[in-house]
Motif scaffolding. Structure first.
Motif, short mmCIF file in Angstrom:
data_model
loop_
_atom_site.label_atom_id
_atom_site.label_comp_id
_atom_site.label_asym_id
_atom_site.label_seq_id
_atom_site.Cartn_x
_atom_site.Cartn_y
_atom_site.Cartn_z
N GLY A 143 0.78 -1.24 0.00
CA GLY A 143 0.00 0.00 0.00
C GLY A 143 0.81 1.28 0.00
O GLY A 143 0.25 2.36 -0.20
N ALA A 144 2.12 1.21 0.23
CA ALA A 144 2.92 2.43 0.37
C ALA A 144 2.99 3.23 -0.93
O ALA A 144 2.88 4.46 -0.92
CB ALA A 144 4.33 2.10 0.86
N ALA A 145 3.17 2.57 -2.05
CA ALA A 145 3.28 3.28 -3.33
C ALA A 145 1.95 3.94 -3.69
O ALA A 145 1.92 5.07 -4.20
CB ALA A 145 3.75 2.34 -4.44
N VAL A 146 0.85 3.25 -3.43
CA VAL A 146 -0.47 3.82 -3.71
C VAL A 146 -0.70 5.03 -2.80
O VAL A 146 -1.22 6.06 -3.24
CB VAL A 146 -1.58 2.75 -3.52
CG1 VAL A 146 -2.96 3.38 -3.57
CG2 VAL A 146 -1.43 1.66 -4.56
N GLU A 147 -0.26 4.92 -1.56
CA GLU A 147 -0.43 6.04 -0.64
C GLU A 147 0.42 7.24 -1.06
O GLU A 147 -0.02 8.39 -1.00
CB GLU A 147 -0.08 5.62 0.79
CG GLU A 147 -0.44 6.68 1.79
CD GLU A 147 -0.34 6.20 3.21
OE1 GLU A 147 -0.18 7.08 4.08
OE2 GLU A 147 -0.40 5.00 3.47
N LEU A 148 1.65 6.99 -1.50
CA LEU A 148 2.50 8.09 -1.95
C LEU A 148 1.92 8.71 -3.22
O LEU A 148 1.97 9.93 -3.40
CB LEU A 148 3.94 7.62 -2.17
CG LEU A 148 4.97 8.73 -2.42
CD1 LEU A 148 4.98 9.76 -1.29
CD2 LEU A 148 6.36 8.12 -2.58
N ALA A 149 1.33 7.90 -4.08
CA ALA A 149 0.67 8.44 -5.28
C ALA A 149 -0.52 9.31 -4.89
O ALA A 149 -0.75 10.37 -5.49
CB ALA A 149 0.23 7.29 -6.20
N ALA A 150 -1.27 8.90 -3.87
CA ALA A 150 -2.39 9.71 -3.38
C ALA A 150 -1.87 11.03 -2.80
O ALA A 150 -2.47 12.08 -2.98
CB ALA A 150 -3.20 8.94 -2.35
N GLN A 151 -0.73 10.96 -2.11
CA GLN A 151 -0.12 12.18 -1.58
C GLN A 151 0.28 13.12 -2.72
O GLN A 151 0.15 14.33 -2.61
CB GLN A 151 1.10 11.84 -0.69
CG GLN A 151 1.84 13.04 -0.15
CD GLN A 151 1.05 13.90 0.84
OE1 GLN A 151 -0.11 13.62 1.15
NE2 GLN A 151 1.66 14.96 1.31
N ALA A 152 0.73 12.55 -3.83
CA ALA A 152 1.07 13.37 -5.00
C ALA A 152 -0.16 14.16 -5.45
O ALA A 152 -0.05 15.35 -5.79
CB ALA A 152 1.60 12.51 -6.14
N GLY A 153 -1.31 13.53 -5.43
CA GLY A 153 -2.54 14.23 -5.80
C GLY A 153 -2.85 15.38 -4.86
O GLY A 153 -3.24 16.47 -5.30
N ARG A 154 -2.65 15.14 -3.56
CA ARG A 154 -2.89 16.21 -2.58
C ARG A 154 -1.89 17.35 -2.78
O ARG A 154 -2.25 18.52 -2.69
CB ARG A 154 -2.81 15.65 -1.16
CG ARG A 154 -3.98 14.74 -0.80
CD ARG A 154 -3.96 14.32 0.66
NE ARG A 154 -2.90 13.37 0.96
CZ ARG A 154 -2.97 12.05 0.77
NH1 ARG A 154 -4.08 11.52 0.25
NH2 ARG A 154 -1.97 11.26 1.09
N ILE A 155 -0.64 17.01 -3.04
CA ILE A 155 0.38 18.04 -3.25
C ILE A 155 0.06 18.83 -4.52
O ILE A 155 0.13 20.06 -4.52
CB ILE A 155 1.79 17.42 -3.31
CG1 ILE A 155 2.18 16.86 -1.96
CG2 ILE A 155 2.82 18.46 -3.78
CD1 ILE A 155 3.46 16.02 -1.97
N ARG A 156 -0.28 18.12 -5.60
CA ARG A 156 -0.61 18.82 -6.86
C ARG A 156 -1.76 19.80 -6.66
O ARG A 156 -1.72 20.92 -7.15
CB ARG A 156 -0.96 17.81 -7.95
CG ARG A 156 0.26 17.08 -8.47
CD ARG A 156 -0.06 16.21 -9.65
NE ARG A 156 -0.20 17.07 -10.82
CZ ARG A 156 -1.05 16.87 -11.81
NH1 ARG A 156 -1.87 15.82 -11.79
NH2 ARG A 156 -1.12 17.69 -12.83
N ALA A 157 -2.81 19.36 -5.94
CA ALA A 157 -3.95 20.24 -5.70
C ALA A 157 -3.54 21.45 -4.86
O ALA A 157 -3.94 22.58 -5.16
CB ALA A 157 -5.07 19.46 -5.01
N ALA A 158 -2.73 21.23 -3.84
CA ALA A 158 -2.28 22.34 -2.99
C ALA A 158 -1.42 23.32 -3.78
O ALA A 158 -1.57 24.53 -3.63
CB ALA A 158 -1.51 21.80 -1.78
N LEU A 159 -0.53 22.80 -4.61
CA LEU A 159 0.33 23.68 -5.41
C LEU A 159 -0.48 24.46 -6.44
O LEU A 159 -0.23 25.63 -6.68
CB LEU A 159 1.44 22.88 -6.09
CG LEU A 159 2.49 22.26 -5.17
CD1 LEU A 159 3.44 21.36 -5.96
CD2 LEU A 159 3.26 23.33 -4.41
#
Length: 184
Positions: A143-159
């Motif tokens: 699950g770690a890679a999927v979670e980091l990918a989800a974090q990428a989505g949160r970072i992209r939205a914040a940026l």
């Protein structure tokens, strides 16, 4: 170029270093190492910094203002100036530093291209696969890679929500990595 030209800063240099520093700070969150199992090694840290910088550069390169791509270049320049300094501080000889920085540039470019391809196609599984391959060398904890990918989505939205005017001043906010698992 006159003598004073040697002492002038390039456009956005100061902001580029500030943004890069913020990306490094975001990449150092203990949750990435403690809970997601990113190796706390030079390679693991480089991969997390590359991940955050790639997201930031992606945001800047796609800004409608012509200053966005210029600032993206300044962030990139700051990253590799820092890599050069760090290698020298670690005792890498002058004759080898250039070769090592070139390898790091190639590694960053490959990762950034893979991540951007997944961002642009909105393909979370492809992003998770690229992250597993790069960050964990193919052996990501469940699950770690999927979670980091989800974090990428949160970072992209914040940026994306942050105005270019603030970024041009070197001001950026990366969202914290969630302390609890997002993906199962």
């Amino acid at each position: 170029m006159g003598l004073f030209g040697l002492f002038t800063r390039r456009p956005h240099e100061r902001a580029g270093f500030a943004l890069y520093g913020a990306a490094v700070g975001a990449a150092r969150q203990p949750v990435y190492f403690d809970r997601l199992g990113v190796p706390d090694t030079l390679d693991g840290r480089f991969d997390l910094v590359s991940f955050h910088v790639a997201l930031l550069i992606n945001r800047l390169r796609h800004d409608s203002d012509a200053e966005g791509p210029k600032l993206a270049q300044a962030v990139f320049d700051a990253m590799f100036a820092d890599m050069d300094v760090n290698l020298r501080e670690m005792g890498v000889g002058d004759l080898v530093v250039g070769k090592r920085v070139k390898k790091m540039w190639e590694a960053f470019h490959g990762r950034a291209a893979a991540y951007e391809s997944a961002f642009e196609s909105d393909d979370l599984p492809a992003l998770a696969e690229a992250l597993a391959r790069n960050v964990w060398r193919g052996e990501a904890p469940a699950g770690a890679a999927v979670e980091l990918a989800a974090q990428a989505g949160r970072i992209r939205a914040a940026l994306a929500a942050q105005p270019l005017a603030a970024l041009l001043k070197g001001e950026v906010r990366f969202p914290p990595a969630p302390p609890e698992a997002v993906a199962a």
